[in-house]
Design an enzyme around this catalytic site. Sequence first.
Site, PDB file in Angstrom:
ATOM      1  N   ARG A  87      11.019  -1.314  11.152  1.00 52.13           N
ATOM      2  CA  ARG A  87       9.938  -0.939  12.068  1.00 52.13           C
ATOM      3  C   ARG A  87       9.865  -1.941  13.213  1.00 52.13           C
ATOM      4  NH1 ARG A  87       4.667   0.096   8.402  1.00 52.13           N
ATOM      5  NH2 ARG A  87       3.752  -1.100  10.103  1.00 52.13           N
TER       6      ARG A  87
ATOM      7  N   ARG B 103     -10.045   0.572   8.551  1.00 50.30           N
ATOM      8  CA  ARG B 103      -9.609  -0.790   8.837  1.00 50.30           C
ATOM      9  C   ARG B 103     -10.676  -1.577   9.589  1.00 50.30           C
ATOM     10  NH1 ARG B 103      -3.672   0.381   8.763  1.00 50.30           N
ATOM     11  NH2 ARG B 103      -2.598  -1.594   8.741  1.00 50.30           N
TER      12      ARG B 103
ATOM     13  N   ARG C 201      11.214  -5.364   5.201  1.00 46.19           N
ATOM     14  CA  ARG C 201      10.986  -3.928   4.947  1.00 46.19           C
ATOM     15  C   ARG C 201      11.978  -3.081   5.743  1.00 46.19           C
ATOM     16  NH1 ARG C 201       4.992  -1.922   5.336  1.00 46.19           N
ATOM     17  NH2 ARG C 201       4.999  -3.230   7.206  1.00 46.19           N
TER      18      ARG C 201
ATOM     19  N   LYS D 268       0.832  -1.220   0.000  1.00 43.58           N
ATOM     20  CA  LYS D 268       0.000   0.000   0.000  1.00 43.58           C
ATOM     21  C   LYS D 268       0.862   1.265   0.000  1.00 43.58           C
ATOM     22  CE  LYS D 268      -2.139  -1.170   3.853  1.00 43.58           C
ATOM     23  NZ  LYS D 268      -1.424  -2.442   4.118  1.00 43.58           N
TER      24      LYS D 268
ATOM     25  N   ARG E 117      -0.750  -9.136  13.059  1.00 45.06           N
ATOM     26  CA  ARG E 117      -1.397  -8.098  12.248  1.00 45.06           C
ATOM     27  C   ARG E 117      -2.176  -8.709  11.084  1.00 45.06           C
ATOM     28  NH1 ARG E 117       3.867  -5.145  11.202  1.00 45.06           N
ATOM     29  NH2 ARG E 117       2.745  -4.058   9.567  1.00 45.06           N
TER      30      ARG E 117
END
Length: 214
Positions: free
Chosen positions: A160, A88, A127, A13, A171
Amino acid sequence: MRAILLGPPGAGKGTQAETIVNEFSIPHISTGDIFRKNIKEGTALGKKAMEYMDQGKLVPDELTVELVKNRLLEDDCKKGFLLDGFPRTLNQADALEDALKSMGQSLDYVINIRVRKELLVERAVGRRICKDCGQTYHMSFNKPSKEGVCDNCGGELLQRKDDTKETVENRINVYQEQTEPLIDYYTKKGIIVNIDGEKPIAQVSKDIIAELRK
Ligand code: ADP
Ligand code: ADP
Ligand code: ZN
């Protein structure tokens, strides 16, 4: 254009948002980025949000909805916006619809980026984010020219805190329980655009822009 990016954690995203907002000259509104900025600055909102984010849970709607409503009232949203990571929950989706209605607006597109669960953990765990400009990289799929250094600004690349295997798995479960019902919700409204997010980054961008230009 008023649009939403929907998809599980790691779907791409944020990566795609960058291309879309450049193409259509609209602001990128990422609730995750807003929360992380608040955490970095040590605000009261940041302190509350962090408790949930670190566990891979959703920040409560009471904190999230007002934040987005206020952001949408800012001047730059008059030309449209791209929401990334909001809504969400069904409750957030209803609140967004009401807020837009009261401004005489409605959504044009919900871009649903689809990626199989098996690929998501690797994407999120690999990431890396630039600590200074926020640019996103991936250790294998979207490497910077020099390891650990941002191509844009020379900033240090960090992982992160919530991008560990365990938290990402949480998640993904939260996404399936609370966010996936939104696909049905927006399909019924006839504004969903389904995108194969397993292709290379540049191809996914092309596919999205082609759909939005139709
Ligand atoms: P999201 O915002 O949906 O959580 P990101 O855009 O941050 O996802 O992407 C998650 C990770 O996967 C990043 O490291 C990014 O560089 C990488 N990535 C994004 N899109 C692709 C893709 N199409 N193929 C391979 N890796 C991707
Ligand atoms: P990703 O795209 O990888 O899931 P985000 O940056 O969008 O990550 O979100 C990171 C975290 O911020 C979420 O796991 C959640 O705790 C919080 N968050 C972001 N957006 C929302 C939202 N709309 N409602 C509740 N919590 C949110
Ligand atoms: Zn940078």
